[in-house]
Enzyme design. Structure first.
Site, PDB file in Angstrom:
ATOM      1  N   SER A 142      -0.575   1.966  -4.527  1.00  0.00           N
ATOM      2  CA  SER A 142      -1.980   2.077  -4.925  1.00  0.00           C
ATOM      3  C   SER A 142      -2.977   1.835  -3.971  1.00  0.00           C
ATOM      4  O   SER A 142      -2.613   1.343  -2.877  1.00  0.00           O
ATOM      5  CB  SER A 142      -2.120   1.029  -6.042  1.00  0.00           C
ATOM      6  OG  SER A 142      -3.424   0.709  -6.269  1.00  0.00           O
ATOM      7  N   TYR A 156      -1.026  -7.829  -8.815  1.00  0.00           N
ATOM      8  CA  TYR A 156      -0.746  -6.382  -8.711  1.00  0.00           C
ATOM      9  C   TYR A 156      -0.842  -6.008  -7.115  1.00  0.00           C
ATOM     10  O   TYR A 156      -0.414  -5.089  -6.564  1.00  0.00           O
ATOM     11  CB  TYR A 156      -1.522  -5.660  -9.385  1.00  0.00           C
ATOM     12  CG  TYR A 156      -1.434  -4.038  -9.746  1.00  0.00           C
ATOM     13  CD1 TYR A 156      -0.467  -3.422 -10.237  1.00  0.00           C
ATOM     14  CD2 TYR A 156      -2.169  -3.295  -8.726  1.00  0.00           C
ATOM     15  CE1 TYR A 156      -0.322  -2.023 -10.316  1.00  0.00           C
ATOM     16  CE2 TYR A 156      -2.160  -1.887  -8.664  1.00  0.00           C
ATOM     17  CZ  TYR A 156      -1.165  -1.104  -9.722  1.00  0.00           C
ATOM     18  OH  TYR A 156      -0.883  -0.016  -9.344  1.00  0.00           O
TER      19      TYR A 156
END
Length: 252
Positions: A142, A156
């Site tokens: 990401s 995350y």
């Protein structure tokens, strides 16, 4: 001839979103695809689409469970005795993602679902690839794996930074075995994981985001590159970048 004919690809998180798009794109290029995710039904639906022109095998698994990961590896060994491509795509997020809401249990969910599972899959893939002196690993990280911000939540972000480090470390050690590792860092992608955001994203905004098919096309391109090349890291973001736009508005 399709460029990946004869290749075997294992795609995790293959039931929806980026994983689904990657599986369809690789199968379209002739690869035999193993589809893994927690839920059998969406995997079967993807396999049905692929079966019209290609070959897909459904292997559901909870990839945070090392025994289940080994079981998929044993299936690949018994059925194909080779693995050419791993698309390490499975991941999770949670709504209560910020420090004031995090608990040890939710931290475990995030680290195990976004980092540990990917590491487990790599340990299955590498012996196949070392034996053939050839192989490709593509890991979905990401933009949160390269840049630190508040949107995705701290755990995350930590886990996806780990994916980036893992991929570069793989190239440093496994290049001598002909193995290439690419870490893919998408920006906002219109996938079901958006439903786990604290603030819902509407259809108009989702339409401006990167689409799963865009990611599938990029993964196809990487998979079809000649073996003497490795794309170490690649970013893909929407032109209508909401982070950039928010920063511009703050300047006004």
């Amino acid at each position: 001839m399709a460029r990946l004919t004869g290749k075997v690809a294992w795609v995790t998180g293959a039931g929806t979103g980026i994983g689904e798009a990657a599986a369809l794109a690789l199968a379209d290029e002739g690869a035999t695809v193993i589809l893994t995710g927690r839920r059998r039904e969406p995997l079967e639906q993807v396999a049905d689409r692929i079966s019209q022109t290609g070959s897909a095998h459904v292997q559901p698994a909870d990839l945070t469970d090392k025994a289940q990961v080994r079981k998929v590896g044993a299936y690949i060994k018994a059925t194909f005795d080779r693995l050419d491509i791993l698309v390490n795509n499975a991941g999770v997020n949670i709504v209560d993602r910020h420090w004031d809401k995090l608990t040890p249990d939710s931290i475990d969910t995030m680290v195990q679902g976004n980092l540990t599972a990917a590491l487990y899959c790599v340990t299955v893939a590498l012996p196949f690839m070392r034996a053939r002196k050839d192989g490709l690993l593509i890991h979905t990280a990401s933009m949160a794996g390269r840049f630190i911000g508040n949107l995705s939540g701290p755990i995350y972000t930590v886990a996806k930074h780990g994916i980036v480090a893992m991929s570069h470390g793989l190239n440093m050690q496994e290049c001598v075995h002909g193995i290439r590792s690419t870490v893919f860092l998408p920006g906002e992608v219109a996938t079901p994981i958006l439903d786990k955001r604290p603030n819902p994203v509407g259809p108009e905004e989702r339409a401006r985001m990167v689409q799963p098919a865009d990611c599938g096309d990029l993964i196809r391109y990487i998979a079809c590159m000649p073996r003497h090349l490795v794309m170490n890291e690649v970013h893909l973001t929407p032109t209508h970048n909401r982070g950039y736009i928010a920063a511009l508005q703050r300047q006004l």
